[in-house]
Every structure is written in structure tokens, then in C-alpha cells.
Design an enzyme around this catalytic site. Structure first.
Site, PDB file in Angstrom:
ATOM      1  N   LYS A   1      32.102  58.405  61.566  1.00 24.58           N
ATOM      2  CA  LYS A   1      33.318  58.408  62.390  1.00 24.58           C
ATOM      3  C   LYS A   1      33.016  58.409  63.877  1.00 24.58           C
ATOM      4  O   LYS A   1      33.807  57.877  64.666  1.00 24.58           O
ATOM      5  CB  LYS A   1      34.200  59.608  62.038  1.00 24.58           C
ATOM      6  CG  LYS A   1      34.780  59.469  60.647  1.00 24.58           C
ATOM      7  CD  LYS A   1      36.062  60.209  60.479  1.00 24.58           C
ATOM      8  CE  LYS A   1      36.726  59.697  59.213  1.00 24.58           C
ATOM      9  NZ  LYS A   1      37.689  60.454  58.627  1.00 24.58           N
TER      10      LYS A   1
ATOM     11  N   LYS B   1      41.889  55.255  54.766  1.00 25.21           N
ATOM     12  CA  LYS B   1      43.064  55.103  55.635  1.00 25.21           C
ATOM     13  C   LYS B   1      42.673  54.466  56.957  1.00 25.21           C
ATOM     14  O   LYS B   1      43.502  53.908  57.654  1.00 25.21           O
ATOM     15  CB  LYS B   1      43.677  56.452  55.978  1.00 25.21           C
ATOM     16  CG  LYS B   1      43.649  57.452  54.887  1.00 25.21           C
ATOM     17  CD  LYS B   1      44.075  58.838  55.357  1.00 25.21           C
ATOM     18  CE  LYS B   1      43.480  59.878  54.432  1.00 25.21           C
ATOM     19  NZ  LYS B   1      44.251  61.013  54.124  1.00 25.21           N
TER      20      LYS B   1
ATOM     21  N   LYS C   1      34.125  52.249  51.167  1.00 27.19           N
ATOM     22  CA  LYS C   1      35.104  53.130  50.509  1.00 27.19           C
ATOM     23  C   LYS C   1      36.531  52.720  50.888  1.00 27.19           C
ATOM     24  O   LYS C   1      36.760  52.315  52.031  1.00 27.19           O
ATOM     25  CB  LYS C   1      34.795  54.536  51.030  1.00 27.19           C
ATOM     26  CG  LYS C   1      35.477  55.669  50.389  1.00 27.19           C
ATOM     27  CD  LYS C   1      35.086  56.969  51.086  1.00 27.19           C
ATOM     28  CE  LYS C   1      35.723  57.096  52.441  1.00 27.19           C
ATOM     29  NZ  LYS C   1      35.679  58.416  53.043  1.00 27.19           N
TER      30      LYS C   1
HETATM   31  P1  TYM Z   1      40.717  62.944  52.950  1.00 28.62           P
HETATM   32  O1  TYM Z   1      42.048  63.176  53.521  1.00 28.62           O
HETATM   33  O2  TYM Z   1      39.836  61.892  53.550  1.00 28.62           O
HETATM   34  O3  TYM Z   1      40.823  62.615  51.415  1.00 28.62           O
HETATM   35  C1  TYM Z   1      41.552  63.476  50.550  1.00 28.62           C
HETATM   36  C2  TYM Z   1      40.913  63.469  49.165  1.00 28.62           C
HETATM   37  O4  TYM Z   1      40.849  62.135  48.671  1.00 28.62           O
HETATM   38  C3  TYM Z   1      39.505  61.815  48.310  1.00 28.62           C
HETATM   39  N1  TYM Z   1      39.265  60.401  48.627  1.00 28.62           N
HETATM   40  C4  TYM Z   1      38.761  59.520  47.760  1.00 28.62           C
HETATM   41  N2  TYM Z   1      38.386  59.639  46.480  1.00 28.62           N
HETATM   42  C5  TYM Z   1      37.925  58.516  45.860  1.00 28.62           C
HETATM   43  N3  TYM Z   1      37.835  57.301  46.489  1.00 28.62           N
HETATM   44  C6  TYM Z   1      38.203  57.152  47.771  1.00 28.62           C
HETATM   45  N4  TYM Z   1      38.135  55.961  48.352  1.00 28.62           N
HETATM   46  C7  TYM Z   1      38.699  58.286  48.468  1.00 28.62           C
HETATM   47  N5  TYM Z   1      39.159  58.490  49.733  1.00 28.62           N
HETATM   48  C8  TYM Z   1      39.495  59.789  49.809  1.00 28.62           C
HETATM   49  C9  TYM Z   1      38.641  62.726  49.157  1.00 28.62           C
HETATM   50  O5  TYM Z   1      37.364  62.901  48.589  1.00 28.62           O
HETATM   51  C10 TYM Z   1      39.462  63.988  49.190  1.00 28.62           C
HETATM   52  O6  TYM Z   1      39.228  64.755  48.032  1.00 28.62           O
HETATM   53  N6  TYM Z   1      37.858  66.673  54.557  1.00 28.62           N
HETATM   54  C11 TYM Z   1      38.855  66.329  53.588  1.00 28.62           C
HETATM   55  C12 TYM Z   1      40.120  67.162  53.675  1.00 28.62           C
HETATM   56  C13 TYM Z   1      39.880  68.637  53.612  1.00 28.62           C
HETATM   57  C14 TYM Z   1      39.550  69.375  52.447  1.00 28.62           C
HETATM   58  C15 TYM Z   1      39.487  70.729  52.875  1.00 28.62           C
HETATM   59  C16 TYM Z   1      39.324  69.014  51.126  1.00 28.62           C
HETATM   60  C17 TYM Z   1      39.972  69.518  54.641  1.00 28.62           C
HETATM   61  N7  TYM Z   1      39.738  70.779  54.210  1.00 28.62           N
HETATM   62  C18 TYM Z   1      39.163  71.736  51.977  1.00 28.62           C
HETATM   63  C19 TYM Z   1      39.007  70.042  50.247  1.00 28.62           C
HETATM   64  C20 TYM Z   1      38.923  71.375  50.662  1.00 28.62           C
HETATM   65  C21 TYM Z   1      39.266  64.881  53.834  1.00 28.62           C
HETATM   66  O7  TYM Z   1      39.094  64.343  54.897  1.00 28.62           O
HETATM   67  O8  TYM Z   1      39.920  64.317  52.855  1.00 28.62           O
END
Ligand code: TYM
Length: 334
Positions: A115, A201, A198
Site C-alpha cells: 500500500k 476494493k 487479489k
Molecule cells: P479488509 O477490509 O481488506 O477485508 C475484510 C475481510 O475480507 C477478506 N478479503 C478477502 N478474502 C478472500 N479473497 C479476497 N480477495 C479478499 N479480500 C479481502 C480479508 O482477508 C478480511 O478477512 N485488516 C483487515 C480489517 C481488520 C480486521 C481487524 C480483521 C481490522 N481489524 C481485526 C480481523 C480482525 C482488512 O483490511 O480487511
């Protein structure tokens, strides 16, 4: 069957919540409701501030993600659904943890490297310390399991390391070491335009992803335009070798229809991708249409959604506040 004590997970609020979020995370949370004792699902609005693309329209995007959780099948009566910013203990714990987290650990985080891009000097501190706030999200509740997609494994492992470092530093057992819980067939859903990237968004092309709010026409068009190759589909998944786009479409189809990737390959064996694409579009429309309709319905009931978030935040605060008090005592804060 294994019983899980306490689950915590979250999604960054953006308008473009997508199929990767659903198949890699939320769909699994729905299933885990049956085998877990306590569940907390937050919408990590403070994390959204770390990327300027996500930081606008935050209140509405937070509601959109809350609506998605409920529309996908999370029951707000039995799980806490809340915005991270409504539980201030996350932020206080993040600061405490940042004082025992070595820079070397953060330097290894691949998401920061991706990022921040090539000009690291211009990256913001919040993006760098993002994983420490994520560790605080998990540790403030002593969550035992963190169901996420494959891309978040490194962050959950860091949370585990930070928990261990705190316990050693203060000679305490206050933090349970959380486990990443990465399950199902679609742990990493790939872009529809480039199977080596991947689904995300932040991809500039909307054709790279299926959004949960996409209508059936958009879904059909995006699948039609998705990248594939001209070879026939083999009998076995492993025989797809390095055909990354083909593997991605088969994996999505298999997950949506609750079968193994081998079974999905066998179903289309010898056929070309146009047959698979038609059936995949149908499966997506079948699964996502009720979710999209329910999301629209919920988003028209803003005050109801806000009430759900308030109740969720109360449940979360009831757990977080006493734990923070205990942590403050351990570190000697008056
Ligand atoms: P975020 O918002 O990027 O994604 C949310 C969840 O979706 C999963 N994910 C995917 N799984 C499979 N294929 C993909 N292409 C894909 N894109 C996203 C992510 O693995 C995630 O489970 N850092 C985290 C948010 C967060 C969080 C937390 C998660 C903040 N604090 C505490 C768990 C526990 C994030 O950016 O997710």
C-alpha cells in the site's frame, strides 16, 4: 465438532464491499455462528482513515458494511455488530501495544509494503501502525479465533506475537494468543482481470471485482468480460497448473455451489469457459441477489441500522472496558 470460544473479525468500510470479502470472510462468519460461543464483528472505520480512498463518506460506508453483515446472515441479536470507533478502548490499547512492538516486526508486513508503494517517505504513520490497531481490535476482547481471508494471516500472526510480547514483558497471562482461522475453498479470491492479483476494493477497474451491491446485469457482464484462456477445462483442479484465471473462476463456482474444486472441474471437464461462465453468472446472481435486496432494504432504514450499531457497541464496550482497566493496572497507570 470443535466449539470456538470467542470470535472477532472486521471489514474496512468502503462502498465497494465485494465477493472476496464475502467468500473469504463473511460467509465463514455466518457458518461459525453455530459453533462459537461469542461473536464480535466490527466495521473498522478507524482503519479506513489510513487510505484516503476509503476515508470519504465514512458514516454511510460504515452503514453499508453493517447492512452487508446482516444481509449475508449475521444475526445482530446474537452477535455484536459495531463500529470500531464506538469502542475507544481499541485505540488506547493500540497505543499501549505500540510501545512494546519492535519496528522490525512492522517492517515485515507485506500489506504496508504494497500500500505504501515505492515512495515510503510519503506514507502515513497510520498506515504503518495499522497492524498494531488491528492487534488491539483482537486483543481487547481476548478473541480466541479470528476468521479472515488469507491476506490477513500475517496481521493476525503479528497480533499473536504482540500478545506474547506483552505477556512476557509484564510477566502476566492477560492476553490469550489468538489464532487466524482461515477456512473454506475461497481463502484468496483473485481479480477477474488479472488472476495473479487479489480481488480488492482498491483496484481501479470495477470489472476486476463483483461488488455485493452489483445488480444481475452487472454481474453477468463482469463474468462475461472476465479473463480466461481458450483451453478446455480438465477433469482435475490440479491439472489447471498455472492457469490462474481459470483456477479463480472454478474456485468461485465451487465455493458458491458448496462443492470441492475437483468436483467443479469434473462438472465442466472437456468444456470451454463459456459454459462455466454462464453457470457461474447464474450462481452469483442466485446467491447475491437476496443479499443485495436486503442491503437496499436495510440502508433505507438508517435509524434501525444505527440502533443495531449502538446495541453492538454497548455489548463490545461491556467486554472491552473491564479488560482495559485490568491492562492499565498491569502496566501501572494510575
Ligand atoms: P479488509 O477490509 O481488506 O477485508 C475484510 C475481510 O475480507 C477478506 N478479503 C478477502 N478474502 C478472500 N479473497 C479476497 N480477495 C479478499 N479480500 C479481502 C480479508 O482477508 C478480511 O478477512 N485488516 C483487515 C480489517 C481488520 C480486521 C481487524 C480483521 C481490522 N481489524 C481485526 C480481523 C480482525 C482488512 O483490511 O480487511
Amino acid at each position: 465438532m470443535q466449539t470456538i470460544q470467542r470470535i472477532l473479525s472486521g471489514v474496512r468500510p468502503t462502498g465497494d464491499i465485494h465477493l472476496g470479502n464475502y467468500l473469504g470472510a463473511i460467509r465463514n462468519w455466518v457458518k461459525l455462528q453455530e459453533i462459537s460461543r461469542e461473536r464480535l464483528f466490527c466495521i473498522v472505520d478507524m482503519h479506513a482513515l489510513t487510505t484516503s480512498d476509503d476515508a470519504h463518506n465514512l458514516a454511510n460506508n460504515t452503514r453499508t458494511v453493517a447492512a452487508a453483515y446482516i444481509a449475508c446472515g449475521i444475526n445482530p441479536d446474537t452477535s455484536a455488530i459495531f463500529a470500531q470507533s464506538q469502542v475507544p478502548a481499541h485505540l488506547e490499547l493500540a497505543w499501549i501495544l505500540s510501545c512494546i512492538t519492535p519496528l522490525g516486526w512492522l517492517n515485515r508486513m507485506t500489506q504496508f509494503k504494497d500500500k505504501a508503494g515505492s515512495d515510503r517517505e510519503k506514507a502515513f504513520l497510520g498506515l504503518y501502525s495499522y497492524p498494531v490497531l488491528m492487534a488491539a481490535d483482537i486483543l481487547i476482547y481476548n478473541a480466541t479465533h479470528v476468521p479472515v481471508g488469507d491476506d490477513q494471516k500475517q496481521h493476525v500472526e503479528l497480533a499473536r506475537d504482540i500478545a506474547g510480547a506483552f505477556n512476557r514483558h509484564y510477566q502476566t497471562e492477560t492476553f490469550i494468543l489468538p489464532e487466524p482461522h482461515i477456512i473454506g475453498t475461497a481463502t484468496r479470491v483473485m481479480s477477474l482481470r488479472d488472476g495473479s492479483k487479489k480481488m480488492s476494493k482498491s483496484d481501479l477497474s470495477d470489472y476486476s471485482r463483483i461488488n455485493l451491491m452489483d445488480d444481475p446485469d452487472a454481474i453477468v457482464l463482469k463474468i462475461k468480460k472476465s479473463k480466461t484462456d481458450s483451453d478446455p477445462i480438465p477433469e482435475k483442479f490440479e491439472d489447471l497448473g498455472s492457469r490462474v484465471e481459470a483456477k479463480n473462476l472454478i474456485t468461485i463456482y465451487a465455493t458458491l455451489t458448496d462443492q470441492s474444486c475437483d468436483a467443479a472441474c469434473a462438472q465442466f471437464s472437456g468444456q470451454t469457459f463459456s459454459t462455466l461462465k454462464n453457470q457461474l453468472a447464474d450462481a452469483l446472481v442466485n446467491v447475491l441477489s437476496p443479499i443485495r435486496e436486503k442491503m437496499h432494504f436495510l440502508l433505507n432504514e438508517k435509524s434501525e441500522l444505527d440502533k443495531i450499531l449502538k446495541v453492538g457497541a454497548e455489548k463490545a464496550n461491556d467486554l472491552a472496558v473491564p479488560h482495559l482497566k485490568e491492562i492499565r493496572k498491569i502496566i501501572g497507570i494510575l
